[in-house]
Design an enzyme around this catalytic site. Structure first.
Site, PDB file in Angstrom:
ATOM      1  N   GLY A 131       0.639  -1.234  -0.252  1.00  0.00           N
ATOM      2  CA  GLY A 131       0.150   0.394  -0.178  1.00  0.00           C
ATOM      3  C   GLY A 131       0.949   1.163   0.124  1.00  0.00           C
ATOM      4  N   ASP A 139      -1.858  -2.767 -11.134  1.00  0.00           N
ATOM      5  CA  ASP A 139      -0.901  -3.539 -12.613  1.00  0.00           C
ATOM      6  C   ASP A 139      -0.517  -2.464 -12.589  1.00  0.00           C
ATOM      7  OD1 ASP A 139      -3.230  -5.407 -12.257  1.00  0.00           O
ATOM      8  OD2 ASP A 139      -5.305  -3.816 -13.074  1.00  0.00           O
TER       9      ASP A 139
HETATM   10  O1  RIB Z   1      -6.995  -4.659 -11.846  1.00  0.00           O
HETATM   11  C1  RIB Z   1      -7.957  -3.743 -12.173  1.00  0.00           C
HETATM   12  C2  RIB Z   1      -8.530  -4.745 -12.826  1.00  0.00           C
HETATM   13  O2  RIB Z   1      -9.375  -5.153 -12.957  1.00  0.00           O
HETATM   14  C3  RIB Z   1      -9.701  -3.031 -13.941  1.00  0.00           C
HETATM   15  O3  RIB Z   1     -10.076  -2.601 -15.026  1.00  0.00           O
HETATM   16  C4  RIB Z   1     -11.003  -4.516 -13.975  1.00  0.00           C
HETATM   17  O4  RIB Z   1     -11.520  -5.071 -15.530  1.00  0.00           O
HETATM   18  C5  RIB Z   1     -10.679  -5.867 -13.073  1.00  0.00           C
HETATM   19  O5  RIB Z   1     -10.532  -7.227 -14.190  1.00  0.00           O
END
Ligand code: RIB
Length: 303
Positions: A217, A248
């Site tokens: 975090g 991501d």
């Molecule tokens: O990690 C975020 C993503 O998780 C979002 O964009 C959504 O599509 C899910 O897959």
């Protein structure tokens, strides 16, 4: 080059004062639509950080597909291995509260039809990196890992959404990305104890024989290579607006750094800054920073 094998979604997002409890109905804001999906997000984050990126995945034959791929197209991510499979593109229904925290319900659609054999045969001819997450078929995900490892590529797995996996599942994985809760859950499953998250990361990395990186975090990230000394990187302080896609972003920017030859600590440092910046705007993909934006914040942090 980085190859991402994974999910492509359209995110339908509403903001609420507080996330609803089971059985509760709450009012939300007008629906906003953003391209998303953990695979697509990682591909875009790596591309914005300056890497050459190919995405391998599947969309449906519907109107959502074009929207889901729009940011990737604009950023010149190679989409030649994205195929139309079935009728429906993956959709994520997301609620975001006032603190920027979210809940996500995923309707996988075409994502469950994508296969490892879509990855071009020469994808790993000169090594490179394969990025994986857990939003497409687990069987196809690990088939892709096997093929990439056999060709000499490095394989980065984000264990998101979290699934408890057997130790053997990691035999073709080079780098495992988790958050601190997932690291503790996985360690607990293997009966590994640790006094704090750094100990847990180190023990997990030694047990699995991989590099483990845990995001912590606002406290940045911690890593250990095969149980070696823990590497720590900080995160800049930000006011979170929407945390969707922050993990991501961390993954994509980390991969871009490693692909460019950076050492682990420096790639993690850039990734932690990018992940924090991704929390400062609404939506997943529109919030991902460019390499120049990350550089600017890094320079401020070190001055
Ligand atoms: O990690 C975020 C993503 O998780 C979002 O964009 C959504 O599509 C899910 O897959």
């Amino acid at each position: 080059m980085i190859t991402v094998f994974g999910s492509i979604n359209l995110d339908l997002v509403t903001r609420v004062a507080q996330l609803p409890r089971p059985g509760e109905t709450v009012h939300g804001s007008d629906i906003a639509q953003f391209p998303g999906g953990k695979g697509a997000n990682q591909a875009l984050a790596a591309r914005r950080a300056g890497a050459e990126v190919r995405l391998v995945g599947a969309v449906g034959q519907d109107d959502f597909a074009g929207q889901a791929l729009s940011e990737l197209r604009a950023a010149a991510v190679d989409l030649t291995a994205v195929e139309e499979r079935g009728n429906t593109t993956g959709v994520a229904v997301i609620t975001v509260d006032e603190a920027g925290e979210n809940t996500i319900v995923l309707s996988p659609g075409a994502n469950l039809r994508c296969e490892a054999k879509q990855i071009p045969g020469d994808a790993f001819a000169s090594g490179g990196i394969l990025m994986l997450q857990m939003e497409v078929s687990e069987q196809e995900t690990f088939a892709a890992a096997r093929a990439a490892k056999a060709s000499g590529a490095s394989v980065i797995l984000s264990l998101a959404p979290f699934q408890p996996l057997a130790r053997e599942a990691f035999s073709d994985i080079s780098v495992l990305l988790v958050n601190e809760t997932e690291a503790a859950d996985l360690a607990g499953q293997y009966g590994i104890a640790g006094a704090g998250h750094e100990d847990v990361v180190q023990a997990l990395a030694g047990y699995l024989g991989v590099t483990v990186i845990a995001t912590v975090g606002a406290d940045g990230a911690a890593a250990s290579e095969n149980g070696g000394a823990v590497i720590r990187v900080p995160s800049p302080k930000v006011e979170p607006v929407d945390t969707t896609g922050a993990g991501d972003t961390f993954a994509g920017v980390l991969a871009a750094g490693l692909d460019a030859g950076e050492d682990l600590a420096s790639a993690m440092g850039r990734a932690a800054v990018a992940g924090a910046l991704a929390c400062t705007k609404e939506g997943a993909q529109p919030s991902f920073p460019t390499g120049a934006e990350v550089d600017q914040v890094l320079a401020e942090l070190t001055n």
